[in-house]
Design an enzyme around this catalytic site. Structure first.
Site, mmCIF file in Angstrom:
data_model
loop_
_atom_site.group_PDB
_atom_site.id
_atom_site.type_symbol
_atom_site.label_atom_id
_atom_site.label_comp_id
_atom_site.label_asym_id
_atom_site.label_seq_id
_atom_site.Cartn_x
_atom_site.Cartn_y
_atom_site.Cartn_z
ATOM 1 C CG ASP A 339 -19.528 10.246 19.134
ATOM 2 O OD1 ASP A 339 -19.510 10.919 18.204
ATOM 3 O OD2 ASP A 339 -19.718 10.361 20.591
ATOM 4 C CG ASP A 530 -22.658 11.335 23.688
ATOM 5 O OD1 ASP A 530 -23.618 11.307 22.805
ATOM 6 O OD2 ASP A 530 -21.725 12.136 23.802
#
Length: 634
Positions: A339, A530
């Site tokens: 990400d 995350d």
């Protein structure tokens, strides 16, 4: 893995006592002292020898016999206990009393050493994570009192002195930054500064000043409690290698018994057919050598210990594997997908510029966006709100604010308003002029018309490029970025860190789909995110890695590996460690099988003695334990 030592004391008193009796008996027998004593007392020397060796074997033998009988009642007859007891009994039958004692003595010693090694690893893990305090200091109405951390409720104000460990997750109070020792959680030795309002994880230590903090969650839900629970679960989660070993050993022991019997009965049948006399003691000795040597202790001890030691080593580095099988999974990874925001970048945005539409004031664009973002905790929203406050703008009141794909919508001053990406504007049929900026763009609309764009920049983590380079050096075939950000912003990060490819403007469902496609194509994928927006993609990958999200439920639930803190260089460390575990396992298995095969072959031809078989069993087990701990301690 053999478990009889787990039910006994962890000291070696019994083994030392049996060893002393064995040595004393050998001295008495071979110096002639025992013979003279027997003559004076009128006792048979043979009887005296047998009695003394029985006394020596009983302390270590009885617990093993007990475990053998208990395993029989549980339906497991052919196991390592039966192997060892049969070998010791056989040694006594042929008059090899010292060897019979040695079989059970060294077996017991090796098992207890393995047990102690596992306990040492467990203690090191707990020491590295740090012992949480038994008491916490609570501040109520200006007074301080001590309480049990397990009794703390969210919202309680704590006082923590320098050098004391925070007992529970909390929010830092006060008016200035404070440095904390976070090594128990992140593995980093350099203190880290925290601002008032930031979350503190349990286990942190204020470095040079007392602090006040407001508790966030219950003790059982705090970071350190979660880590300890995670490690306990990891110990019970077996790797594919361990599960394969367990299935093999289920059939291994019966096969060994049959082969040992064949070593004895085949020559007996051959001699019976040919009419030659059968030397039963010689062939029974060879059968016993085969039986003792073939015990799989070195394998069933060293392989699980390798994974267990690696979990402890990883924890010291701030790498938390949720089970041994994920160590194997990390070893096989050939594609790493990141990400962007908060993973490759710091997640802290700042406004680079504001481009209002013709006839629109810059402050109006910022005020409308800030009003819509007022209740959002997204990093982009936080940057916009911070800039509006810094400029002294009074935000208009927004109502009916909704989070939609790629942005927010709401009502301001009775008129429809929106803030988000170009995709959101297109869906709302709002025309937006072209832009060549590589910054993240937030388009703002008011009363159905475009009024301007806010451009924000995120800082790439300083270690990101080096982490990607190390991944390539480890043989990772492809490093990719999946992001919901616009193309130019993602392209800028991809070029800066050296990623092989990137995919912008993705929703969480899009990320999950792309990960699923990679997995279906046969790639071994690790997705690093995350642990919040990226939960679906993390769950879809072969190995899901959550970064810096130790306290969140979603990180613990969806990820397979948690990297405490935000250091990307821990990812190549995790892959290196996982591959090292496999090398150690292969080294131990090759050594153990090689020595055992050699001694079994020599034993079948009468060259190897029962003492050699004892070494091939217990000696090899001890060597593999020591080798495992030495190789995986760093």
């Amino acid at each position: 893995m053999c478990k009889h030592c787990h039910n006994r004391h962890s000291t070696f008193r019994v083994e030392i006592f049996s060893a002393l009796l064995l040595v004393i008996t050998l001295i008495l027998e071979h110096t002639g002292i025992l013979s003279r004593v027997c003559e004076n007392c009128g006792i048979s020397l043979d009887v005296a020898v047998i009695v003394l060796y029985l006394v020596a074997i009983i302390p270590v033998g009885l617990p093993i016999v007990k475990e053998m009988v208990e395993s029989w009642f549980k339906g497991s007859v052919m196991n390592e206990f039966t192997l060892m007891v049969a070998a010791a009994a056989g040694a006594f039958v042929i008059g090899e009393y010292p060897e019979g004692v040695a079989v059970l003595l060294f077996y017991s010693f090796g098992e207890k050493l393995e047990d102690k090694a596992s306990d040492d690893v467990k203690h090191r893990i707990k020491a590295l994570l740090g012992k949480l305090p038994d008491e916490a200091t609570v501040k109520e109405n200006g007074k301080l009192r001590k309480v049990n951390p397990e009794d703390l409720k969210p919202g309680t104000v704590l006082v923590v002195k320098p050098g004391e460990r925070l007992a529970i997750d909390a929010t830092l109070l006060g008016n200035h930054d404070v440095e904390f020792d976070t090594s128990a959680i992140t593995g980093e030795s350099v203190p880290r500064a925290y601002k008032p309002g930031e979350e503190l994880s349990s286990g942190m230590i204020p470095v040079d000043q007392a602090i006040e903090a407001r508790t966030l969650r219950a003790f059982s839900d705090s970071s350190m409690s979660r880590i300890m629970k995670m490690i306990e679960d990891a110990q019970s989660s077996k790797s594919p290698t361990e599960n394969l070993l367990r299935r093999i050993t289920k059939w291994y022991t019966p096969a060994v018994f049959i082969l040992a019997l064949l070593v004895f009965f085949v020559p007996w049948i051959f001699n019976a057919v040919s009419g030659e006399p059968f030397e039963w003691m010689k062939w029974l000795r060879r059968s016993l050598v085969f039986l003792v040597c073939s015990c799989p202790c070195a394998l069933v001890v060293s392989i699980p210990l390798s994974y267990f030691a690696s979990l402890g080593n990883a924890s010291r580095r701030g790498l938390l594997f949720k089970g041994s099988k994920y160590v194997d999974g990390m070893r096989d990874v050939d594609t790493v997908v990141f990400d962007k925001t908060g993973t490759l970048t710091t997640g802290k945005f700042h406004i680079a510029s504001i481009a209002p539409a013709k006839g629109i004031d810059r402050n109006q664009v910022l005020a409308i966006a800030a009003a819509l973002d007022a209740e959002s905790n997204h990093p982009l929203a936080e940057a916009i709100i911070a800039q509006a406050k810094a400029d002294g703008l009074k935000e208009p009141e927004a109502s009916e604010v909704k989070t939609v794909s790629h942005g927010l919508t709401g009502i301001i001053g009775g008129k429809e308003s929106a803030a988000g990406s170009r995709t959101l504007m297109q869906r709302l049929n709002i025309e937006v002029p072209d832009s060549n900026s590589d910054a993240t763009e937030i388009c703002v609309a008011f009363d159905g018309k475009y009024i301007g764009s806010i451009y924000l920049l995120d800082t790439v983590k300083p270690e990101a490029a080096d982490a990607v380079r190390r991944l390539h050096n480890l043989g990772i075939k492809s490093v990719e970025i999946l992001s919901g950000d616009r193309e130019k912003a993602v392209e800028r990060v991809a070029k800066e860190i050296g990623a092989d490819s990137f995919h912008p403007s993705l929703l969480p469902a899009d990320k999950k789909h792309m990960i699923s496609v990679l997995v279906q194509q046969g790639h071994k994928v690790a997705f690093v995110g995350d642990g919040i927006n990226d939960a679906p993609a993390i769950a879809a990958a072969n190995v899901g890695v959550a970064m810096g999200t130790l306290g969140t439920d979603i990180a613990m639930q969806s990820s397979d590996v948690v990297i405490a803190g935000d250091n990307l260089e821990k990812l190549p460390e995790a892959i290196t460690l996982a591959r090292k575990v496999r090398r150690v396992v292969i080294e131990n298995v090759s050594f153990a099988i090689g020595v055992k095969a050699l001694v079994m072959t020599l034993g079948a031809f009468g060259i190897a003695s029962l003492w050699a078989a004892v070494f091939a069993d217990t000696g090899v087990t001890l060597l593999t334990i020591l080798w495992t701990l030495l190789r995986l301690r760093k």
